[in-house]
Motif scaffolding. Structure first.
Motif, short mmCIF file in Angstrom:
data_model
loop_
_atom_site.label_atom_id
_atom_site.label_comp_id
_atom_site.label_asym_id
_atom_site.label_seq_id
_atom_site.Cartn_x
_atom_site.Cartn_y
_atom_site.Cartn_z
N LEU A 115 -5.94 13.88 9.48
CA LEU A 115 -5.23 12.78 8.70
C LEU A 115 -3.87 12.92 8.30
O LEU A 115 -2.92 12.32 8.18
N ASN A 116 -3.69 14.52 7.98
CA ASN A 116 -2.52 14.77 7.12
C ASN A 116 -1.46 14.78 8.28
O ASN A 116 -0.34 14.26 7.84
N GLU A 117 -1.79 15.17 9.33
CA GLU A 117 -0.70 15.30 10.53
C GLU A 117 -0.31 13.75 10.76
O GLU A 117 1.07 13.38 11.00
N ILE A 118 -1.29 12.75 10.88
CA ILE A 118 -0.98 11.42 11.25
C ILE A 118 0.07 10.84 10.13
O ILE A 118 0.98 10.17 10.47
N ALA A 119 -0.41 11.13 8.99
CA ALA A 119 0.32 10.67 7.83
C ALA A 119 1.90 11.18 7.89
O ALA A 119 2.68 10.50 7.67
N GLN A 120 1.90 12.58 8.30
CA GLN A 120 3.16 13.10 8.01
C GLN A 120 4.21 12.58 9.25
O GLN A 120 5.25 12.21 8.94
N LYS A 121 3.70 12.13 10.24
CA LYS A 121 4.30 11.60 11.32
C LYS A 121 4.78 10.17 11.05
O LYS A 121 5.80 9.77 11.79
N ASN A 122 4.26 9.81 10.31
CA ASN A 122 4.44 8.22 9.81
C ASN A 122 5.05 8.08 8.38
O ASN A 122 5.45 7.26 8.01
N HIS A 123 5.49 9.43 7.68
CA HIS A 123 6.37 9.45 6.32
C HIS A 123 5.55 8.66 5.35
O HIS A 123 6.30 7.87 4.43
N VAL A 124 4.42 8.82 5.23
CA VAL A 124 3.45 8.16 4.03
C VAL A 124 2.62 9.05 3.84
O VAL A 124 2.17 10.02 4.56
N SER A 125 1.93 9.20 2.54
CA SER A 125 0.68 9.85 2.05
C SER A 125 -0.47 9.72 2.83
O SER A 125 -0.84 8.41 3.16
N PRO A 126 -1.40 10.45 2.75
CA PRO A 126 -2.54 10.34 3.46
C PRO A 126 -3.28 9.23 3.12
O PRO A 126 -3.95 8.25 3.56
N ASN A 127 -3.58 9.22 1.44
CA ASN A 127 -4.10 8.21 0.81
C ASN A 127 -3.69 6.93 1.23
O ASN A 127 -4.59 5.87 1.32
N TYR A 128 -2.33 6.58 1.17
CA TYR A 128 -1.73 5.29 1.16
C TYR A 128 -2.08 4.94 2.56
O TYR A 128 -2.45 3.49 3.04
N LEU A 129 -1.84 5.58 3.59
CA LEU A 129 -2.04 5.42 5.01
C LEU A 129 -3.32 5.07 5.31
O LEU A 129 -3.65 3.96 5.97
N SER A 130 -4.36 5.54 4.77
CA SER A 130 -5.83 5.19 5.08
C SER A 130 -6.00 3.92 4.42
O SER A 130 -6.85 3.25 4.94
N TYR A 131 -5.84 3.60 3.39
CA TYR A 131 -5.79 2.21 2.68
C TYR A 131 -5.40 1.10 3.47
O TYR A 131 -5.93 0.14 3.90
N LEU A 132 -3.90 1.54 3.83
CA LEU A 132 -3.16 0.36 4.79
C LEU A 132 -3.74 0.12 6.01
O LEU A 132 -4.32 -0.98 6.57
N PHE A 133 -4.26 1.19 6.63
CA PHE A 133 -4.86 1.03 7.89
C PHE A 133 -6.15 0.31 8.15
O PHE A 133 -6.55 -0.35 8.77
#
Length: 442
Positions: free
Chosen positions: A361-379
């Motif tokens: 999850l951390n790698e996916i978030a870094q590649k999309n320039h957001v934090s893992p917490n916010y990316l998980s929520y948005l997705f």
């Protein structure tokens, strides 16, 4: 009853520890075992784990890396580290990430069991201590705000000019040197939704709920983080988190992930123990207390962003593209457009890389320039899928296709869709489809 996860790349150690714990008399509901960090992450994502017991050196993912990922997924999980190495650096990193103990192999059975009992007992005591605070609601309890002078000084830093700020910083350094040594700082602000409380009968009850929330914050932060928690008048509760030069230079842990981990743990525990909804806003990291106003403003802006997302609770200032909106409040269409773009980029990245071993999850978030917490929520909000559920979905669909349309063996399919262990692949497959790969093949 507690659920435990044991992680070691030596199966015999996992079996031995499982047998020891099963016969220990400790109140254990289920013991899971994993032979790699990646296998362990799947359990953490799919099961309710209370205590993680992990080896420090394991193949492609170390125990330190596993702890970092575990804290992103479920920051409240307790951890005990076991290792064949007495290296101080490993122990220091593990403790900094929140490990409750660091035990050296070969393990002493009694020492391990004592450590596990202590961790679980500490967890129970924390629950009991919050119950004690709450039991005082109907008593003649007089709440005193903790360290009002410290809160006053820190509050003044936000509005002080350069000269006054130097005087306040000097005074803080004399009286509370450990809380302003820094030099790196970030601010978290916690806003309680008192309207969601069934216990609120008076102004005094509201004060007590704030006091209880501050106690939870102290309990959570005291052992691992240099910090100061305070509150001014009717303002949100503020926590100033700090790092020394050495701590900040340690690249073993992402500092933003650490802040969000604290925020999610805090929100989780306040909801659990106080029955209250809470929203947390987190500033970026600054060097020097002269940026106190900027930190406070950013934390306030992050809190304000919660109006747009009432079903989310932890907001990091750096996740939002403030420069796109200027001083004006962005409209709903602009926000929706930006969020859809983030999710689509994320979806595209996953579809190209889901078969990659060690995808996190951390790698996916870094590649999309957001934090893992916010990316998980948005997705989840936009796609309807938990982010990791989407990774598993793609892996399972491809593995089913390969199983039914090719002659590839189980271990070859497991390898192609990103699993290190054929056994673990089979467990995930059966959980997903309700039958094993061999049963589906037939």
């Amino acid at each position: 009853m507690y659920n435990l996860l044991i992680v070691d790349d030596e199966p015999l150690i996992c079996e031995g520890l499982s047998s020891l714990l099963a016969a220990s008399g400790i109140s254990i509901d289920h013991i899971y075992t994993a032979h790699s960090g990646y296998e362990a992450l799947d359990y953490l994502k799919m099961e309710q784990i209370d205590l993680l017991i992990t080896d420090i050196q394991m193949g492609s993912m170390s125990g330190i890396e596993l702890m970092q990922q575990a804290k992103i997924i479920k920051p409240w999980v307790q951890v005990i580290v076991i290792s064949a190495h007495e290296t101080f650096q490993y122990a220091q990193q593990a403790m900094r990430l929140g490990a409750k103990d660091y035990l050296i192999k070969p393990l002493n059975s009694e020492q391990l069991l004592a450590s596990i009992r202590d961790v679980l007992l500490h967890r129970s005591r924390a629950e009991h201590s919050q119950e004690q605070i709450l039991s005082q609601f109907n008593d003649s309890f007089r709440m005193q705000q903790p360290s009002p002078e410290r809160a006053r000084l820190l509050g003044r830093l936000v509005t002080a000019d350069e000269k006054e700020r130097a005087e306040i910083t000097h005074e803080l350094a004399l009286q509370y040197s450990t809380i302003v040594s820094g030099p790196y700082f970030a601010m978290m602000k916690l806003k309680l939704d008192l309207a969601s409380s069934k216990r609120l009968n008076s102004v005094q009850d509201g004060q007590l709920l704030h006091y209880a929330a501050m106690n939870i914050a102290e309990e959570l932060l005291n052992e691992q983080w240099d910090h100061c928690t305070y509150q001014e008048a009717e303002q949100p509760i503020a926590t100033l988190v700090q790092w020394s030069e050495q701590q900040y230079g340690d690249a073993s842990a992402d500092k933003v992930n650490q802040l969000e981990m604290i925020g999610r743990s805090l929100q989780h525990n306040i909801e659990k123990y106080l029955g209250l909804s809470a929203v947390i806003g987190i500033s970026q990291i600054f060097k020097g207390l002269e940026f106190m106003k900027e930190m406070a403003d950013q934390a306030d802006k992050a809190l304000a962003w919660s109006r747009r997302f009432p079903d989310h609770y932890v907001f990091y200032f750096g996740d939002f593209k403030w420069e796109l909106y200027g001083d004006s409040e962005p409209d709903e269409a602009e926000i929706t457009k930006q969020n859809n773009m983030i999710v689509e980029r994320c979806r595209s990245y996953i579809e190209q890389n889901y078969a990659q071993k060690g995808l996190t999850l951390n790698e996916i978030a870094q590649k999309n320039h957001v934090s893992p917490n916010y990316l998980s929520y948005l997705f989840k909000k936009i796609s309807g899928y938990n982010l990791w559920e989407y990774v598993v979905k793609l892996r399972m669909e491809e593995s089913k296709r390969l199983l039914l349309q090719t002659d590839l063996r189980r271990y070859e399919i497991s390898e192609r869709v990103g699993y290190e262990s054929p056994e673990h692949f089979s467990k995930i497959f059966k959980k997903y489809y309700g039958m094993s790969p061999s049963e589906m093949k037939k």
